[in-house]
Design an enzyme around this catalytic site. Structure first.
Site, mmCIF file in Angstrom:
data_model
loop_
_atom_site.group_PDB
_atom_site.id
_atom_site.type_symbol
_atom_site.label_atom_id
_atom_site.label_comp_id
_atom_site.label_asym_id
_atom_site.label_seq_id
_atom_site.Cartn_x
_atom_site.Cartn_y
_atom_site.Cartn_z
ATOM 1 N N TRP A 75 -51.603 -28.082 -35.789
ATOM 2 C CA TRP A 75 -51.552 -29.750 -35.481
ATOM 3 C C TRP A 75 -50.795 -30.666 -36.312
ATOM 4 O O TRP A 75 -50.702 -31.744 -36.184
ATOM 5 C CB TRP A 75 -53.160 -30.107 -35.738
ATOM 6 C CG TRP A 75 -54.110 -29.542 -34.799
ATOM 7 C CD1 TRP A 75 -53.889 -28.562 -33.562
ATOM 8 C CD2 TRP A 75 -55.584 -29.745 -34.791
ATOM 9 N NE1 TRP A 75 -54.867 -28.193 -33.129
ATOM 10 C CE2 TRP A 75 -56.080 -28.991 -33.777
ATOM 11 C CE3 TRP A 75 -56.368 -30.488 -35.391
ATOM 12 C CZ2 TRP A 75 -57.357 -28.782 -33.377
ATOM 13 C CZ3 TRP A 75 -57.697 -30.476 -35.408
ATOM 14 C CH2 TRP A 75 -58.078 -29.569 -34.254
ATOM 15 N N SER A 104 -41.104 -25.924 -29.334
ATOM 16 C CA SER A 104 -41.091 -26.613 -28.144
ATOM 17 C C SER A 104 -41.790 -25.540 -26.867
ATOM 18 O O SER A 104 -41.312 -25.770 -25.798
ATOM 19 C CB SER A 104 -40.111 -27.242 -27.575
ATOM 20 O OG SER A 104 -39.510 -28.143 -28.473
ATOM 21 N N GLY A 160 -40.150 -29.270 -32.214
ATOM 22 C CA GLY A 160 -40.432 -30.672 -31.942
ATOM 23 C C GLY A 160 -39.337 -31.584 -30.991
ATOM 24 O O GLY A 160 -39.270 -32.869 -31.077
ATOM 25 N N GLY A 214 -46.705 -26.447 -31.806
ATOM 26 C CA GLY A 214 -46.910 -27.752 -32.319
ATOM 27 C C GLY A 214 -47.540 -28.744 -31.333
ATOM 28 O O GLY A 214 -48.682 -28.852 -30.911
ATOM 29 N N GLY A 215 -46.653 -29.618 -30.775
ATOM 30 C CA GLY A 215 -47.113 -30.757 -29.683
ATOM 31 C C GLY A 215 -47.908 -30.289 -28.833
ATOM 32 O O GLY A 215 -48.895 -31.081 -28.511
HETATM 33 C C1 PEP Z 1 -44.405 -25.921 -35.045
HETATM 34 O O1 PEP Z 1 -44.863 -27.032 -35.420
HETATM 35 O O2 PEP Z 1 -44.301 -25.070 -35.411
HETATM 36 C C2 PEP Z 1 -43.685 -26.172 -33.590
HETATM 37 C C3 PEP Z 1 -43.043 -25.247 -33.197
HETATM 38 O O3 PEP Z 1 -43.798 -27.378 -33.318
HETATM 39 P P1 PEP Z 1 -43.229 -27.897 -31.514
HETATM 40 O O4 PEP Z 1 -44.104 -26.873 -30.674
HETATM 41 O O5 PEP Z 1 -44.028 -29.291 -31.429
HETATM 42 O O6 PEP Z 1 -41.950 -27.591 -31.459
#
Ligand code: PEP
Length: 260
Positions: free
Chosen positions: A10, A214, A174, A235-236
């Site tokens: 998160w 991502s 991200g 992440g997101g």
């Molecule tokens: C992460 O925070 O480890 C990540 C991979 O973020 P995102 O999925 O937003 O790229």
């Protein structure tokens, strides 16, 4: 057989109210599903206790996003492995690229945390990954080798069996630009072979290597069905119940296919 782990990072998101609003429907959706994938949520420290209360006896695991390697003492602002255990964390993300970039964490520093986490029976999710510049220079494998050697330095075979590695290319975190399934597979196969050389074949075959960067409901299945991609660090897309559930489902489908 190695685990497939879908973990939601998160980052610095969700207060207590938002934690409830996310975890209650997540729990209601997953309860009784008997999933083969391991589902982990990694809220900020302030939400860990509430998350533990909501998630107990659900099978959904709790992880922290960081910790310090000391157990207690004059380290203002830090959180220890002992504290994480007291809120029933099972996992802890270590060496995330945001920690390396904004807080100057090095492989040596991460290595100390990895050892201490294992000592306290926490499973470290150790992040490695190259920057765009390093990839474009053709240095991806060189960078991964240096990081993997550094963060795992001095671990015994037994300690290694507690470790999860997350391959997270920095340029994909991200940014909305994920690694292709082929790029993820190539890097993660390299990491597994490296671990086989540093430890042994069994350790490498049992090692869960997640992909992060991502991951979305749209790309999750193609990434997770690669032979050396054993999960995702998200992440997101882990911040919305609906998209996180879809990624868990993609993992479950990919895992069942791999086992057949
Ligand atoms: C992460 O925070 O480890 C990540 C991979 O973020 P995102 O999925 O937003 O790229």
């Amino acid at each position: 057989m190695r685990k497939m782990i879908i973990a939601g990072n998160w980052k610095m998101n969700k207060d207590i109210k938002e934690t409830f609003e996310f975890l209650l429907p997540l729990k209601n959706n997953l309860i009784g599903q008997n999933l083969s994938v391991e589902v982990v949520v990694c809220p900020p420290f302030t939400s860990l206790f509430v998350a533990f209360e909501i998630l107990k006896e659900t099978g959904i695991k709790l992880g922290a996003q960081n910790m310090f390697y000391e157990v207690e003492g004059a380290f203002t602002g830090e959180i220890s492995p002992k504290m994480l255990k007291s809120v029933k964390c099972e996992y802890v993300i270590l060496g995330h690229s945001e920690r390396r970039r904004y807080f100057g964490e090095t492989d040596e520093f991460v290595n100390r945390k990895v050892k201490r986490a294992i000592e306290f029976d926490l499973k470290p999710i150790v992040c490695v990954g190259e920057t765009l510049e390093e990839r474009e220079r053709g240095d991806t494998f060189k960078v991964l080798e240096k990081q993997v050697r550094g963060v795992l330095d001095g671990l015994t075979y037994d300690e290694m069996s507690k470790v999860v590695i997350a391959y997270e290319p920095v340029w994909a975190i991200g940014t909305g630009r994920n690694a292709t399934p082929e790029q993820a597979q190539e890097a993660q196969k390299f990491i597994r072979e490296l671990v086989a050389g540093l430890f042994n074949r069994d350790v490498a075959l049992n090692l869960t290597i997640q992909y992060g960067g991502s991951v979305t409901p749209e790309n999750a299945y193609s990434l997770l069905s690669q032979p050396d991609v054993d999960g995702a660090l998200v992440g997101g897309a882990s911040l919305k119940v609906d998209s996180f559930l879809k990624i868990i489902k993609a993992g479950e489908t990919a895992l069942i296919e791999k086992r057949n």
